[in-house]
Structure formats: C-alpha cells, structure tokens
Scaffold this motif. Sequence first.
Motif, short mmCIF file in Angstrom:
data_model
loop_
_atom_site.label_atom_id
_atom_site.label_comp_id
_atom_site.label_asym_id
_atom_site.label_seq_id
_atom_site.Cartn_x
_atom_site.Cartn_y
_atom_site.Cartn_z
N ARG A 102 7.02 8.15 -3.86
CA ARG A 102 6.71 7.24 -4.97
C ARG A 102 7.05 5.79 -4.59
NH1 ARG A 102 4.92 8.24 -10.03
NH2 ARG A 102 5.07 10.48 -9.86
N GLU A 120 -1.19 7.38 -8.90
CA GLU A 120 -1.28 8.85 -8.93
C GLU A 120 -2.28 9.39 -7.91
OE1 GLU A 120 0.97 10.69 -10.20
OE2 GLU A 120 1.95 8.97 -11.13
N PRO A 121 -3.52 8.80 -7.81
CA PRO A 121 -4.43 9.31 -6.76
C PRO A 121 -3.84 9.18 -5.36
CG PRO A 121 -5.58 7.70 -8.16
CD PRO A 121 -4.19 7.82 -8.68
N GLN A 124 -1.12 11.88 -4.86
CA GLN A 124 -1.78 13.17 -4.65
C GLN A 124 -2.31 13.24 -3.22
OE1 GLN A 124 -1.79 15.68 -6.93
NE2 GLN A 124 -2.51 16.81 -5.12
N TRP A 125 -2.86 12.10 -2.78
CA TRP A 125 -3.40 12.07 -1.41
C TRP A 125 -2.28 12.27 -0.38
CZ3 TRP A 125 -2.66 9.41 3.05
CH2 TRP A 125 -3.60 9.66 4.06
N ALA A 127 0.48 13.91 -0.71
CA ALA A 127 0.89 15.32 -0.74
C ALA A 127 -0.15 16.18 -0.02
CB ALA A 127 1.07 15.77 -2.18
N ASP A 128 -1.44 15.96 -0.32
CA ASP A 128 -2.50 16.77 0.30
C ASP A 128 -2.58 16.50 1.80
OD1 ASP A 128 -2.94 17.64 -2.22
OD2 ASP A 128 -4.81 16.52 -2.54
#
Length: 355
Positions: A102, A120-121, A124-125, A127-128
Amino acid sequence: MSTNERISVDGHGRVVIGDHAEVTRIARDAAGFSSAVSRHLQVPNGLDGAAHAEMRHLLDPFMDADAVAQLLPELERIAADLVARLDAADAPFGAVADLGARFAVRAQSAWLGWLPEWEEPLLQWVADNRVASRTGHPRATAEIADRFDAIIRELLRRRREQPRDDVTTRLMGLRHSDGSALRDDELVSILRNVTGGDLGSLALCTGVIVHWLAVHPEHQDHLAAASDADLDAAIDEILRADDPFVSNRRRVTRQTEVGGCPVHAGQIVVLDWRAANRDPAVFVEPDAFDPAAHAAANLVYGTGPHVCPGRLLATAELRVLVRALLTAGRIEPAGDPEREQAPVAGFRAVPVRLV
Ligand code: HEM
C-alpha cells in the motif's frame, strides 16, 4: 562446466552467476553482455549503448536528489498516515500486503502524480503480478504485463485530455535527441519499468526490513534515533543479506568465459544479485550486520550503466516508512512469516504488531 561453485547452469540452459566478482564484471561490461534479452520493448532496461545512455539522460533527473527532496514531505505524510491507521487498529498486520504494497502504490502515485482512484487497481495488479512471477509461466506473465499496459494507456489517454503539472505529464513531454517525441509504446514501457516492477520490489523490501527488525529487537532503538545516512546504510545492509530483488539477465555478445565456463554469443547469463550479495569471498560472514564494512560491495541496486536510477527514491521511501514505524512503537512478530517461493525472494507474509 565451471569449477566455480557459485556458477551453475539452470534448467533453461542459462548460466547463473552468484560469484560477486563475476556479477560485478559482467554488469559493468555492457559491450560484452547486452541487456537486450526480451522480445518486448523495455525502456531503459533492455537498451544498450547510445540508445540506453540517451534514455538514462532523459529519465535520471526525475529520480535525482532534487526530485526526491521535493517529494519527501509527501512521502513522510503518506508513511505517517498509514502507520497511524495500522497502529490505531491495535491488531497484527502484514508488513508486505498491508504496509509495504500500500505504501509503495501511494508513494509511487505521489511521485508520478496519479490520482487515488488508481490505488486499488494497482494494488490488485501487484498481488496478481506476484502470483504470476511465482509460477514463472510465460502466458500468465504476458497477461499480467498486458493488464498493466492497459492501465498505463488509459492513464496516458486521460492525461492527454487533462494535462497536469506532474511527473507523468513531464515524461510525456520528453523528446529524443533528434527532437522527436517519445512514442506511446516507449512511454508505456518507461512507466512499466519505473512503476510495475518496483511496486513489487518496494513491498518485498518492506517485508524483509520489517521482518529483520522484528527478529532483531536490539537494533530498534538505535535505528529509531539514527541519522538519515545511518538509517539508509542499515536498510541497504539488511537488504544485502536478504536481497528480494533476485536477478537480471544479459545476452552474451561474443565467445568468452564466465567463471571459467565457456559461453557463446547469444547465450543468456543470469546475474544473481541475491547470491552475489552473500558471496563469502567478499562478505566473510554473509549474515553479519556490518553496514560500514559491506557498503562498498553491496549490489542491491546493481552496478554499471544499468545501475538502478530509482535508488535514491527507493531509499528515501524505505527510510521514511521504517522511521514512521520505529517512532510509533516496537515492532514484534505476530505469527510465523511465510517465505516467497523461487524465483521470487523475500517474504509473502510477515505478520507483526506495534506495541
Ligand atoms: C525498491 C527497491 C529497488 C531495488 C532493490 C532495485 C534494484 C534494481 C537493480 C538491481 C537494477 C539493475 C538492473 C540491471 O542491471 O539489469 C535496477 C534497475 C532499474 N531500476 Fe531499480 N530497484 C528498486 C527501486 C526502483 C525504483 C523506486 C525505481 C523507479 C522509481 C526503479 C527504477 C529502475 C529502472 C528504470 C531500472 C533500469 C535501469 C537501466 O536499465 O538503465 N527502481 N533496479
């Protein structure tokens, strides 16, 4: 085959070099070992020679000491805010996911001038991307790279409609030495290289540092009171001993030898920064914490013409975050840490609490 035990050949036939002297020599020999290792455009990472020097000349000022000094108050605000929220929750938190990732996204967004709606996007990116890197599967990696490109292209499109006074807009205004504007694919690649990979690295660096502090409580007080220079040196040393930025590749340009092992033009060699940073020929006790003695040979940020241009920025980001944590309280382990799995290093999870 090499008789040097720090040089091996991996399952893809690539020569993996963990010998500090050889890693240093090869990273500095850009003519003998090219950085053009990918079929994708990688600016500046995959460029060689004059094209590489031109791009570094354009990009380095965005990450130099002045740029970092200007950003510092905002970085301090982001770190203080994030740590205060975690502290107020009075519960264990994850140093990688809740804190490092973060913070990395917010700090990079502040630097580039990206709006909070991208947080947030991007998280998420990150993490992926880590899941895809773990599998090492080319299709998963390509899919994740395409997703990042789509985010960046959308950002560029909106920025063209509404220019702002920030780093992204200034990057878009850069010109090659022949006066031509940077193409969109060059801009996307630059932004991918200065953000995509490094969002992940910064989160992983945070995990390694917070874990080390949690298991070495005797160092917390003096580091809380340390000068910028001493804290930076400590952070570099912690990362040296447990480097989460594993390796970079080079393509051999002419028949030669690596650690006594013959290599031919076109062959890929891997600079294993992590292993080189623990080479006992240079760091007699690789786990010893000795910032002053080990600084000169530290390879966390690479060496040679491709040495990390983001070093000052990354160092400032990690410093303000660590200082915010150490000022808020004592860092204690709050469960078993989970190691990342090769080819990613560092930790997947580091549960800690502030007391
Ligand atoms: C978080 C900790 C970081 C670590 C451990 C790290 C490490 C490295 C290393 C080892 C290299 C050398 C690659 C090579 O020789 O092929 C490198 C290159 C690079 N880094 Fe970093 N980096 C970090 C953060 C950053 C940040 C925050 C940025 C940008 C804001 C950044 C941007 C780059 C770029 C653009 C290159 C390619 C340079 C070139 O090819 O000329 N890095 N980094």
